[in-house]
Design a protein around this motif. Structure first.
Motif, PDB file in Angstrom:
ATOM      1  N   MET A   1       0.819  -1.183   0.000  1.00 25.29           N
ATOM      2  CA  MET A   1       0.000   0.000   0.000  1.00 25.29           C
ATOM      3  C   MET A   1       0.865   1.250   0.000  1.00 25.29           C
ATOM      4  O   MET A   1       0.360   2.353  -0.079  1.00 25.29           O
ATOM      5  N   ASP A   2       2.161   1.091   0.058  1.00 29.77           N
ATOM      6  CA  ASP A   2       3.066   2.226   0.108  1.00 29.77           C
ATOM      7  C   ASP A   2       3.098   2.999  -1.203  1.00 29.77           C
ATOM      8  O   ASP A   2       3.409   4.182  -1.208  1.00 29.77           O
ATOM      9  N   ASP A   3       2.791   2.334  -2.314  1.00 27.73           N
ATOM     10  CA  ASP A   3       2.886   2.987  -3.605  1.00 27.73           C
ATOM     11  C   ASP A   3       1.607   3.709  -4.005  1.00 27.73           C
ATOM     12  O   ASP A   3       1.510   4.223  -5.114  1.00 27.73           O
ATOM     13  N   GLU A   8      -5.895   8.066  -3.200  1.00 18.31           N
ATOM     14  CA  GLU A   8      -6.345   6.673  -3.166  1.00 18.31           C
ATOM     15  C   GLU A   8      -6.411   6.180  -1.727  1.00 18.31           C
ATOM     16  O   GLU A   8      -7.332   5.442  -1.351  1.00 18.31           O
ATOM     17  N   ILE A   9      -5.465   6.574  -0.911  1.00 15.13           N
ATOM     18  CA  ILE A   9      -5.477   6.169   0.502  1.00 15.13           C
ATOM     19  C   ILE A   9      -6.716   6.727   1.192  1.00 15.13           C
ATOM     20  O   ILE A   9      -7.397   6.023   1.941  1.00 15.13           O
ATOM     21  N   LEU A  15     -14.028   3.515   2.653  1.00 19.56           N
ATOM     22  CA  LEU A  15     -14.753   2.293   2.286  1.00 19.56           C
ATOM     23  C   LEU A  15     -15.051   1.440   3.516  1.00 19.56           C
ATOM     24  O   LEU A  15     -14.350   1.527   4.531  1.00 19.56           O
ATOM     25  N   PRO A  16     -16.044   0.571   3.414  1.00 21.76           N
ATOM     26  CA  PRO A  16     -16.304  -0.371   4.518  1.00 21.76           C
ATOM     27  C   PRO A  16     -15.107  -1.314   4.711  1.00 21.76           C
ATOM     28  O   PRO A  16     -14.303  -1.519   3.801  1.00 21.76           O
ATOM     29  N   GLU A  24      -6.962  -4.936  -0.252  1.00 25.45           N
ATOM     30  CA  GLU A  24      -5.645  -5.343   0.239  1.00 25.45           C
ATOM     31  C   GLU A  24      -5.271  -6.725  -0.287  1.00 25.45           C
ATOM     32  O   GLU A  24      -4.118  -6.960  -0.663  1.00 25.45           O
ATOM     33  N   GLU A  25      -6.238  -7.645  -0.311  1.00 22.35           N
ATOM     34  CA  GLU A  25      -5.978  -8.981  -0.846  1.00 22.35           C
ATOM     35  C   GLU A  25      -5.654  -8.913  -2.337  1.00 22.35           C
ATOM     36  O   GLU A  25      -4.755  -9.604  -2.820  1.00 22.35           O
TER      37      GLU A  25
END
Length: 71
Positions: A1-3, A8-9, A15-16, A24-25
């Motif tokens: 998630m660093d990129d 987007e973060i 989001l739920p 993430e998956e």
């Protein structure tokens, strides 16, 4: 998630929980696939006795000196 960019973060934070886990998956699967592709490319570079250029298969055919033939 660093990129991910800050927008987007922030979007993902809204989001739920189930949707965040799914994203993430999916990110983890994409990273795994990219690593596997990199390993495959590294192995391909060390091939011995294979074709001199990119693999010549196209739609199940082989091409040598402009002539395409099937096995």
């Amino acid at each position: 998630m660093d990129d991910l960019d800050p927008e987007e973060i922030a979007r993902r934070a809204a989001l739920p929980e189930a949707a965040r886990r799914a994203l993430e998956e999916a990110d983890a699967r994409r990273a795994e696939q990219a690593e596997a592709l990199a390993r495959l490319e590294a192995e391909r570079e060390h091939e011995r006795g294979g074709p001199k250029a990119i693999e010549p298969t196209r739609f199940g055919d082989w091409e040598r000196k402009g002539i395409t033939y099937d096995f």
